[in-house]
Enzyme design. Structure first.
Site, PDB file in Angstrom:
ATOM      1  N   ARG A  24       0.982  -1.112   0.231  1.00 40.99           N
ATOM      2  CA  ARG A  24       0.062   0.040  -0.072  1.00 40.99           C
ATOM      3  C   ARG A  24       1.152   1.163  -0.571  1.00 40.99           C
ATOM      4  NH1 ARG A  24      -4.762  -2.035   4.675  1.00 40.99           N
ATOM      5  NH2 ARG A  24      -5.127  -3.953   3.158  1.00 40.99           N
ATOM      6  N   SER A 119      -7.780  -1.282   1.041  1.00 44.23           N
ATOM      7  CA  SER A 119      -8.749  -1.322   2.348  1.00 44.23           C
ATOM      8  C   SER A 119      -9.617  -0.525   2.865  1.00 44.23           C
ATOM      9  CB  SER A 119      -8.165  -2.261   3.461  1.00 44.23           C
ATOM     10  OG  SER A 119      -9.002  -2.567   4.633  1.00 44.23           O
ATOM     11  N   HIS A 120      -9.125  -0.535   3.893  1.00 40.48           N
ATOM     12  CA  HIS A 120      -9.864   1.037   4.275  1.00 40.48           C
ATOM     13  C   HIS A 120      -9.728   2.624   4.256  1.00 40.48           C
ATOM     14  CE1 HIS A 120      -6.686  -0.521   7.058  1.00 40.48           C
ATOM     15  NE2 HIS A 120      -6.765   0.680   7.742  1.00 40.48           N
ATOM     16  N   ASP A 283     -16.504  -1.039   4.836  1.00 43.27           N
ATOM     17  CA  ASP A 283     -15.244  -1.056   4.484  1.00 43.27           C
ATOM     18  C   ASP A 283     -14.920  -0.441   3.315  1.00 43.27           C
ATOM     19  OD1 ASP A 283     -14.249  -3.694   4.049  1.00 43.27           O
ATOM     20  OD2 ASP A 283     -12.197  -2.910   4.882  1.00 43.27           O
ATOM     21  N   ASP A 285     -12.804  -2.298   0.836  1.00 43.06           N
ATOM     22  CA  ASP A 285     -13.081  -3.378  -0.084  1.00 43.06           C
ATOM     23  C   ASP A 285     -14.186  -4.373   0.462  1.00 43.06           C
ATOM     24  OD1 ASP A 285     -11.391  -3.698   2.090  1.00 43.06           O
ATOM     25  OD2 ASP A 285     -10.066  -5.040   1.491  1.00 43.06           O
ATOM     26  N   ASP A 287     -14.639  -6.195   3.377  1.00 43.79           N
ATOM     27  CA  ASP A 287     -13.628  -7.800   4.218  1.00 43.79           C
ATOM     28  C   ASP A 287     -13.742  -6.801   5.289  1.00 43.79           C
ATOM     29  OD1 ASP A 287     -11.470  -6.231   4.527  1.00 43.79           O
ATOM     30  OD2 ASP A 287     -10.192  -7.326   3.764  1.00 43.79           O
ATOM     31  N   ARG A 288     -14.405  -5.466   5.968  1.00 41.62           N
ATOM     32  CA  ARG A 288     -14.208  -5.290   7.352  1.00 41.62           C
ATOM     33  C   ARG A 288     -15.994  -4.367   7.807  1.00 41.62           C
ATOM     34  NH1 ARG A 288      -9.965  -1.586   9.674  1.00 41.62           N
ATOM     35  NH2 ARG A 288      -7.764  -2.484   8.807  1.00 41.62           N
ATOM     36  N   THR A 350      -1.301 -10.743  13.940  1.00 44.75           N
ATOM     37  CA  THR A 350      -2.517  -9.452  13.319  1.00 44.75           C
ATOM     38  C   THR A 350      -2.144  -9.659  11.950  1.00 44.75           C
ATOM     39  OG1 THR A 350      -2.530  -7.721  14.610  1.00 44.75           O
ATOM     40  CG2 THR A 350      -2.578  -7.023  12.582  1.00 44.75           C
ATOM     41  N   GLU A 369     -10.836 -10.144  14.110  1.00 45.75           N
ATOM     42  CA  GLU A 369      -9.576  -9.538  14.778  1.00 45.75           C
ATOM     43  C   GLU A 369     -10.395  -8.161  15.351  1.00 45.75           C
ATOM     44  OE1 GLU A 369      -6.281  -9.044  12.309  1.00 45.75           O
ATOM     45  OE2 GLU A 369      -7.556  -9.288  11.131  1.00 45.75           O
ATOM     46  N   GLU A 370      -9.456  -7.035  16.359  1.00 41.67           N
ATOM     47  CA  GLU A 370      -9.668  -6.036  17.320  1.00 41.67           C
ATOM     48  C   GLU A 370     -10.718  -4.947  15.865  1.00 41.67           C
ATOM     49  OE1 GLU A 370      -7.592  -3.155  16.198  1.00 41.67           O
ATOM     50  OE2 GLU A 370      -6.735  -4.740  15.494  1.00 41.67           O
ATOM     51  N   SER A 371      -9.370  -4.999  14.519  1.00 37.66           N
ATOM     52  CA  SER A 371      -9.651  -4.024  13.495  1.00 37.66           C
ATOM     53  C   SER A 371     -11.177  -4.492  12.629  1.00 37.66           C
ATOM     54  CB  SER A 371      -8.257  -4.254  12.434  1.00 37.66           C
ATOM     55  OG  SER A 371      -8.260  -5.643  11.906  1.00 37.66           O
ATOM     56  N   LYS A 382     -11.770 -11.965   5.481  1.00 41.85           N
ATOM     57  CA  LYS A 382     -12.776 -11.701   6.629  1.00 41.85           C
ATOM     58  C   LYS A 382     -13.270 -10.969   5.825  1.00 41.85           C
ATOM     59  CE  LYS A 382      -9.625  -6.880   7.425  1.00 41.85           C
ATOM     60  NZ  LYS A 382      -8.924  -7.245   7.246  1.00 41.85           N
ATOM     61  N   ARG A 502      -0.561   1.999  17.343  1.00 41.81           N
ATOM     62  CA  ARG A 502      -1.825   1.065  17.430  1.00 41.81           C
ATOM     63  C   ARG A 502      -1.508   1.106  19.449  1.00 41.81           C
ATOM     64  NH1 ARG A 502      -4.312   1.355  13.230  1.00 41.81           N
ATOM     65  NH2 ARG A 502      -4.217   0.049  11.446  1.00 41.81           N
TER      66      ARG A 502
HETATM   67  C1  G16 Z   1      -5.634  -5.125   7.651  1.00 39.92           C
HETATM   68  C2  G16 Z   1      -5.281  -7.213   7.742  1.00 39.92           C
HETATM   69  C3  G16 Z   1      -6.039  -7.312   8.712  1.00 39.92           C
HETATM   70  C4  G16 Z   1      -5.590  -6.333   9.936  1.00 39.92           C
HETATM   71  C5  G16 Z   1      -5.626  -5.184   9.322  1.00 39.92           C
HETATM   72  C6  G16 Z   1      -4.815  -4.319  10.700  1.00 39.92           C
HETATM   73  O1  G16 Z   1      -6.860  -5.588   7.131  1.00 39.92           O
HETATM   74  O2  G16 Z   1      -6.344  -8.086   6.990  1.00 39.92           O
HETATM   75  O3  G16 Z   1      -5.743  -8.060   9.483  1.00 39.92           O
HETATM   76  O4  G16 Z   1      -6.061  -6.714  11.241  1.00 39.92           O
HETATM   77  O5  G16 Z   1      -5.177  -4.455   8.275  1.00 39.92           O
HETATM   78  O6  G16 Z   1      -3.596  -3.900  11.087  1.00 39.92           O
HETATM   79  P1  G16 Z   1      -2.745  -2.903  11.286  1.00 39.92           P
HETATM   80  O7  G16 Z   1      -2.886  -2.836  12.490  1.00 39.92           O
HETATM   81  O8  G16 Z   1      -1.340  -3.676  10.528  1.00 39.92           O
HETATM   82  O9  G16 Z   1      -2.519  -1.351  10.853  1.00 39.92           O
HETATM   83  P2  G16 Z   1      -7.626  -4.871   6.004  1.00 39.92           P
HETATM   84  O10 G16 Z   1      -8.728  -4.713   5.860  1.00 39.92           O
HETATM   85  O11 G16 Z   1      -6.769  -2.902   5.845  1.00 39.92           O
HETATM   86  O12 G16 Z   1      -6.944  -5.493   4.596  1.00 39.92           O
END
Ligand code: G16
Length: 549
Positions: A24, A119-120, A283, A285, A287-288, A350, A369-371, A382, A502
């Site tokens: 990213r 993603s987000h 979000d 894409d 998945d969240r 994570t 996950e908490e995220s 997810k 975090r």
């Molecule tokens: C990605 C990962 C998740 C992770 C999240 C946050 O999600 O697939 O497993 O929990 O990032 O990661 P970090 O704490 O390293 O920012 P996503 O939805 O961004 O693809």
């Protein structure tokens, strides 16, 4: 047909190291000369576009609709053709939610797929872009593969690309690209059928018919078309249930991160008089997910625990769960459910990629996950809408409100008060220095008292995968207190600007008293301890977080 393949001379570009979930960067970085091409060639060099018999492989391609996806898709298709791939299945308009891409990879027994998403993270000419490779099991490439891709970017000297006009990605059907088949498919149909096979659509339809009201915020990202088809068209939710439902290249200027900060409009509606019964957001894409009841926010860690405890109410999970997996910073609420059910519980680093082996090996059925990520073995990502539908299924069967379900859950298992505090865009060197100082202080932390709480253990989380034995180290500093409270510190692996610190905060209340406090209030001593212990202000100059989830 004659192929006109050009081998373009290039040079390694620094910094193409995938993070928690793919590579990213700021969009202009990806649009820079050779940047996308170098990374895609490195993926293809590691994965290979032909099998051992020389037959062209099949891949899936799609993304969240963000700015630059349309042009990147054409580049990736031309490079796939030039590298010998046999067939690529593409979502119409280059659209595929991440869980839908994972499903298509599995459904069509392909050799993997490329997902274009950050993603987000916001999208647009000056925002973020990203890309990742998912393996044949539908899940994100494991660390060994992403590391090999990175190593390849450091030595690349040429990439191969077909000279050809654009494929028409607006038209569903089969096309030829220099001898490679391109199948443009409806992005929603197969995914919607999968959801219908897992959940009791009749019960949910009856609930909507009975006046149940819902608000689903698509955040102008990829979920809109999926949610509209499934919630409004198939389940009969009132027209207008899904808002911000058209995916836009810049997400309409929104930050498509479903949490109380960025989904403020949804939160306001759910806490107003005459709030709908249920609210959800997804979000960039898809998945969240964030779920909210009328007047009550459901933390992702609690959501995972409630879903796991009630999954058997949905047809797809009526045989029960094999195990529950959560990432280390996620609260232990799900562990309590696993213990009560007498099934396996797993604590991973994570990154959804760490769940893949557990799901493939049949050790875990549900992960979270908490995220704001929850999912199951139906795909290897997810899945935001899946979580929303499982919640709806549970609500339809139990005929209770979200608040009642949470209250009963906490009364039975106790409550893990939980929050994450993010300090964004801090100077990367300062953030690293803080983490380094914490690591060095670990041995001396044991037995020390912070805000009346005594540290029982402190370590830097390391994980040995129970299936393949691979080891991942330095996955976050965690400090456990004698009273069961916990603090975790780690740096995000998904940001594109500076570092995001975090801090994950948790405190357990067994009940029956003290189960309905405000989470931030309940966590006050843990928050203070977190600041004191890591000297966050001294290292970063920050005293208050930018985002609280
Ligand atoms: C990605 C990962 C998740 C992770 C999240 C946050 O999600 O697939 O497993 O929990 O990032 O990661 P970090 O704490 O390293 O920012 P996503 O939805 O961004 O693809």
């Amino acid at each position: 047909m004659t192929q006109h393949v050009t081998a373009v001379a290039t040079q390694p570009i620094a910094g193409q190291k995938p993070g928690t979930s793919g590579l990213r960067k700021k969009t202009p970085v990806f649009m820079g000369r050779h940047y996308l091409e170098n990374f895609i060639q490195s993926i293809f060099d590691v994965i290979g576009c032909r099998d051992e018999n020389g037959k062209g492989k099949t891949f899936v391609l799609g993304g969240d609709g963000r700015y630059f996806n349309d042009r990147a898709a054409q580049v990736i298709l031309r490079m796939a053709a030039a590298n010998g791939a046999g067939r690529v299945i593409v979502g119409q308009g280059a659209i595929l939610s991440t869980p839908a891409a994972s499903h298509l990879i599995r459904l069509n027994k392909t050799d993997g797929g490329i997902i274009m998403s950050a993603s987000h993270n916001p999208g647009g000419p000056h925002e973020d872009w990203g890309v990742k490779f998912n393996m044949a099991n539908g899940g994100p490439a494991p660390e060994a593969k992403t590391e090999a891709m990175y190593q390849r970017t450091l030595e690349i000297s040429e990439y191969r690309i077909l000279e050809a006009q654009d494929v028409d990605l607006t038209r569903i059907g089969r096309q030829d690209l220099g001898g490679m088949i391109v199948d443009v498919v409806d992005p929603v149909a197969d995914y919607a059928a999968l959801m219908e096979s897992l959940f009791d659509f009749a019960a949910i339809r009856a609930m909507f018919a009975g006046g149940f009201r819902m608000r689903m915020d698509g955040m102008c990202a990829v979920t809109g078309p999926y949610a509209t088809e499934i919630l409004e068209n198939r389940l009969g939710a009132a027209p207008g249930t899904v808002v911000n439902k058209v995916p836009l290249p810049d997400f309409g200027g929104m930050h498509p991160d479903p949490n109380p900060t960025w989904a403020q409009a949804l939160m306001d509606e759910m806490f107003a008089d005459a709030a709908p019964d249920f609210g959800a957001a997804s979000d960039g894409d898809g998945d969240r997910n964030m779920v909210v009841g009328a007047g009550i926010y459901v933390s992702p860690s609690d959501s995972l625990a409630v879903l796991a405890a009630n999954a058997h109410l949905a047809p797809g999970y009526k045989a029960g769960l094999k195990g529950i997996a959560r990432s280390m910073p996620t609260s232990a609420a799900a562990d309590r459910v696993a213990d009560a059910l007498g099934i396996g519980k797993y604590e991973t680093p994570t990154g959804w990629k760490f769940f893949g082996n557990l799901l493939d090996a049949g050790k875990a059925t549900i992960c979270g996950e908490e995220s704001f990520g929850t999912g199951s073995d139906h795909v290897r990502e997810k899945d935001g809408l899946w979580a929303v539908l499982l919640w709806l299924n549970i609500l339809a069967v139990r005929k209770q409100s979200v608040a009642e379900i949470l209250a009963e859950h906490w009364a039975k298992y106790g409550r893990n008060y939980y929050s994450r505090h993010d300090f964004e865009a801090i100077d990367a060197a300062k953030a690293e220095a803080m983490m380094q100082a914490l690591r060095q202080a670990l041995p001396a932390l044991r037995g020390r008292k912070f805000d009346g709480m005594r540290v029982s253990t402190a370590d830097d989380f390391a994980y040995t995968d129970p299936v393949d034995g691979s080891v991942s180290v330095k996955q976050g500093v965690r400090v456990l207190f004698q009273d069961g409270s916990r603090i975790v510190y780690r740096l995000s692996g998904t940001g594109t600007e500076g570092a995001t610190l975090r801090v994950y905060l948790e405190r357990y209340a067994a009940g029956p008293d003290g189960l309905d406090l405000d989470a931030q209030a309940a966590l006050t001593p843990v928050i203070r301890a977190a600041h004191d212990m890591a000297e966050i202000a001294a290292h970063t100059g920050r005293t208050t977080p930018d985002v609280i989830t």
